[in-house]
Enzyme design. Structure first.
Site, PDB file in Angstrom:
ATOM      1  N   LYS A 131     -42.667 -23.545  52.229  1.00 11.49           N
ATOM      2  CA  LYS A 131     -41.528 -22.795  52.341  1.00 11.49           C
ATOM      3  C   LYS A 131     -41.855 -21.521  52.079  1.00 11.49           C
ATOM      4  CE  LYS A 131     -37.569 -24.242  53.381  1.00 11.49           C
ATOM      5  NZ  LYS A 131     -36.704 -25.402  54.030  1.00 11.49           N
TER       6      LYS A 131
HETATM    7  P1  NAD Z   1     -27.412 -21.626  58.031  1.00  7.69           P
HETATM    8  O1  NAD Z   1     -27.704 -20.305  57.464  1.00  7.69           O
HETATM    9  O2  NAD Z   1     -27.613 -21.848  59.737  1.00  7.69           O
HETATM   10  O3  NAD Z   1     -26.020 -22.179  57.602  1.00  7.69           O
HETATM   11  C1  NAD Z   1     -25.600 -22.433  56.258  1.00  7.69           C
HETATM   12  C2  NAD Z   1     -24.112 -22.640  56.190  1.00  7.69           C
HETATM   13  O4  NAD Z   1     -23.922 -23.054  54.829  1.00  7.69           O
HETATM   14  C3  NAD Z   1     -23.291 -21.411  56.618  1.00  7.69           C
HETATM   15  O5  NAD Z   1     -22.319 -21.969  57.314  1.00  7.69           O
HETATM   16  C4  NAD Z   1     -22.912 -20.753  55.166  1.00  7.69           C
HETATM   17  O6  NAD Z   1     -21.830 -20.186  55.548  1.00  7.69           O
HETATM   18  C5  NAD Z   1     -22.633 -22.125  54.485  1.00  7.69           C
HETATM   19  N1  NAD Z   1     -22.867 -22.000  53.261  1.00  7.69           N
HETATM   20  C6  NAD Z   1     -23.676 -21.110  52.403  1.00  7.69           C
HETATM   21  N2  NAD Z   1     -23.300 -21.351  51.241  1.00  7.69           N
HETATM   22  C7  NAD Z   1     -22.187 -22.159  50.947  1.00  7.69           C
HETATM   23  C8  NAD Z   1     -21.537 -22.717  49.779  1.00  7.69           C
HETATM   24  N3  NAD Z   1     -21.676 -22.339  48.770  1.00  7.69           N
HETATM   25  N4  NAD Z   1     -20.383 -23.431  50.248  1.00  7.69           N
HETATM   26  C9  NAD Z   1     -20.316 -23.762  51.464  1.00  7.69           C
HETATM   27  N5  NAD Z   1     -21.101 -23.463  52.527  1.00  7.69           N
HETATM   28  C10 NAD Z   1     -21.866 -22.508  52.350  1.00  7.69           C
HETATM   29  O7  NAD Z   1     -28.646 -22.677  57.528  1.00  7.69           O
HETATM   30  P2  NAD Z   1     -29.064 -24.033  58.044  1.00  7.69           P
HETATM   31  O8  NAD Z   1     -30.414 -23.971  58.816  1.00  7.69           O
HETATM   32  O9  NAD Z   1     -27.762 -24.741  58.654  1.00  7.69           O
HETATM   33  O10 NAD Z   1     -29.426 -24.892  56.689  1.00  7.69           O
HETATM   34  C11 NAD Z   1     -28.402 -25.758  55.937  1.00  7.69           C
HETATM   35  C12 NAD Z   1     -29.260 -26.436  54.979  1.00  7.69           C
HETATM   36  O11 NAD Z   1     -29.920 -27.264  55.806  1.00  7.69           O
HETATM   37  C13 NAD Z   1     -30.031 -25.767  53.879  1.00  7.69           C
HETATM   38  O12 NAD Z   1     -30.131 -26.770  52.869  1.00  7.69           O
HETATM   39  C14 NAD Z   1     -31.487 -25.931  54.652  1.00  7.69           C
HETATM   40  O13 NAD Z   1     -32.663 -25.917  53.750  1.00  7.69           O
HETATM   41  C15 NAD Z   1     -31.133 -27.425  55.492  1.00  7.69           C
HETATM   42  N6  NAD Z   1     -32.234 -27.629  56.391  1.00  7.69           N
HETATM   43  C16 NAD Z   1     -32.179 -26.895  57.556  1.00  7.69           C
HETATM   44  C17 NAD Z   1     -33.001 -27.208  58.695  1.00  7.69           C
HETATM   45  C18 NAD Z   1     -33.034 -26.449  59.865  1.00  7.69           C
HETATM   46  O14 NAD Z   1     -33.591 -27.007  60.709  1.00  7.69           O
HETATM   47  N7  NAD Z   1     -32.277 -25.592  59.891  1.00  7.69           N
HETATM   48  C19 NAD Z   1     -33.881 -28.275  58.366  1.00  7.69           C
HETATM   49  C20 NAD Z   1     -33.840 -29.232  57.212  1.00  7.69           C
HETATM   50  C21 NAD Z   1     -32.832 -28.811  56.207  1.00  7.69           C
END
Ligand code: NAD
Length: 442
Positions: A131
């Site tokens: 990561k």
């Molecule tokens: P992103 O940046 O596209 O979106 C994050 C979202 O969460 C945004 O809408 C943001 O406004 C919101 N957010 C941030 N802090 C917040 C809070 N305190 N309360 C409410 N909303 C909040 O990120 P993403 O890629 O969608 O990732 C989200 C989660 O999923 C993370 O934990 C990431 O590690 C996990 N994840 C992502 C992927 C991927 O393919 N992108 C894969 C596996 C896991």
């Protein structure tokens, strides 16, 4: 209580470098690395893993932390702290996203790298765990500043990443444009275009069909399988989604469009909206596309973000950040299924409370593994220079997610344990066996 016990186990690691202030965490929050080490210990004890192998699994193969300068639009130079952690590569190259956030620190990145190791093993793809991240606030930065930050971060990381070494991907606040800059910067240094150096790229640059939706689609495969086992119908089931980025938006859209679920509430970092009759998710997505935020959506009422997690619903999907369901709110969570789309949204204490209350928890290392699965497909396509149709990608994704769910479910039944412990046992056992079979060099 696990936390005290965890703190003492973590003290010896002393991962937070001097000079970098640990971010403030909210009440009940637990250091993600403490969580990850606690989970590893629970799984290892159940599996009877030897002390030697346990010691190898609890440490990290490589931790790269560096401070780098970026010229900002106003002409001044700002310094940023960047990280890339490689946890374990016994089953293949490192794999894991890159996140940009003010909360990024080395413990968070290390925990996320360890979770990636188990996740890749749970879905049985030949990668290890890694990561990366940069401590920055992209909301305060222009596109040009983000591009310069990305390119300098990538340049400094170049000796440590690559298609056979460690393959980054998107995570919070990074996207396919960020991945395109990473691929370009890495390729410039090599003198050739290296498509397989990073996944989550745009289609025109060796990206894969279905990668953008993959994590959300995978979450919904797992939710669907779990609902079948619980004899719950998806049609009109109420789902609440925290986070409306890559993962949360796709969960909400797919839940509504493919499964006929009612998305009754959604939050992002700016606020939350609620409509008990079900939100028009496409209209909400268009509103967020236009305004950049969930609040202000006219066809719903605003609610406090903390209240969103406590709404009565069938499925609650945290899809934002760690530490959302803690000892401080676990007894007020009112869902039947908690589907962890985010990494580490539930602390160990909260996990125990929810289980005692009969809430079924679908653990992150299983539930959100669709993203890394299609990243694996993208890497395979790049290495072969032979690309698949969206239908092929989605069908292979479905097969992998459903069979991973079945393996975890069966393990939980056999071991009479919860799904998180079962998923961790599968992940840890697979990696421990790979480590042992490789043996030591020399
Ligand atoms: P992103 O940046 O596209 O979106 C994050 C979202 O969460 C945004 O809408 C943001 O406004 C919101 N957010 C941030 N802090 C917040 C809070 N305190 N309360 C409410 N909303 C909040 O990120 P993403 O890629 O969608 O990732 C989200 C989660 O999923 C993370 O934990 C990431 O590690 C996990 N994840 C992502 C992927 C991927 O393919 N992108 C894969 C596996 C896991």
């Amino acid at each position: 209580m696990p936390t005290k016990e965890l703190s003492s186990r973590c003290e010896s690691l002393k991962l937070t470098p001097v000079g970098v202030a640990a971010p403030e965490r909210k009440a009940g929050a637990v250091d993600p690395l403490e969580m990850a080490l606690y989970q590893l210990r629970v799984a290892s004890e159940r599996l009877g893993i030897s002390q030697d192998v346990f010691n190898m699994l609890r440490r990290f193969e490589r931790i790269v932390t560096f401070c780098f300068p970026v010229r900002m639009d106003n002409g001044q130079i700002e310094l940023f702290q960047g990280y890339r952690v490689l946890h374990n590569t016994s089953r293949g190259p490192g794999k894991g996203g890159i996140r940009y956030s003010p909360a990024v620190d080395v413990n968070e990145i290390a925990a996320l790298a360890m979770w990636m190791t188990w996740k890749c093993a749970v879905v049985d793809i030949p990668f290890g765990g890694a990561k990366g991240g940069v401590c920055c606030d992209p909301r305060q930065m222009s596109i040009g500043e983000i591009e310069r930050l990305t390119r300098r971060y990538t340049f400094e990381l170049s000796p440590f990443i690559g298609p056979d070494l460690d393959v980054p991907a998107p995570d919070m606040n990074t996207n396919e444009q960020t991945m395109a800059w990473i691929m370009d910067t890495y390729s410039m240094g090599k003198g050739v275009t290296v498509l397989g150096a990073v996944t989550g790229k745009p289609l025109v640059l060796g990206g894969s069909h279905g990668r953008n939706q993959a994590t959300g689609r995978g979450v919904m495969h797992i939710v669907n399988e779990a609902m079948k086992r619980q004899k719950m119908r998806t049609k009109n089931a109420r789902i609440v989604v925290q986070g409306f980025g890559n993962v949360g938006r796709n969960v909400a859209l797919i839940a509504h469009q493919d499964y006929g679920m009612k998305v009754i509430a959604v939050a992002d970092q700016y606020g939350a909206v609620f409509n008990p009759k079900g939100l028009d998710v496409e209209a909400l997505a268009a509103h967020v596309e236009r305004s950049g935020r969930v609040p202000g959506f006219s066809e719903a009422e605003p609610i406090a973000p903390a209240d969103l997690l406590e709404l009565e619903c069938d499925v609650l999907v945290p899809a934002a950040v760690e530490n959302q369901i803690t000892i401080a709110n676990a007894d007020r969570i009112r869902c039947r299924i908690l589907a962890e789309a985010a990494n580490g949204p539930t602390t160990p204490e909260a996990d125990e409370i929810l289980r005692q209350r009969g809430i079924l928890i679908l653990p992150d290392i299983l539930t959100n593994a669709g993203g890394v699965t299609v990243s694996y497909f993208e890497w395979v396509q790049d290495l072969q220079s032979f690309f698949w149709t969206e239908q092929q990608v989605n069908e292979q994704l479905r097969k992998i997610m459903v069979s991973a769910f079945e393996r975890v479910w069966n393990m939980a039944e056999r071991e009479k344990c919860d799904l998180r412990t079962a998923a961790l046992m599968i992940g840890v056992k697979t990696v421990a066996e790979a480590t042992e079979r490789r043996g030591l060099y020399p």
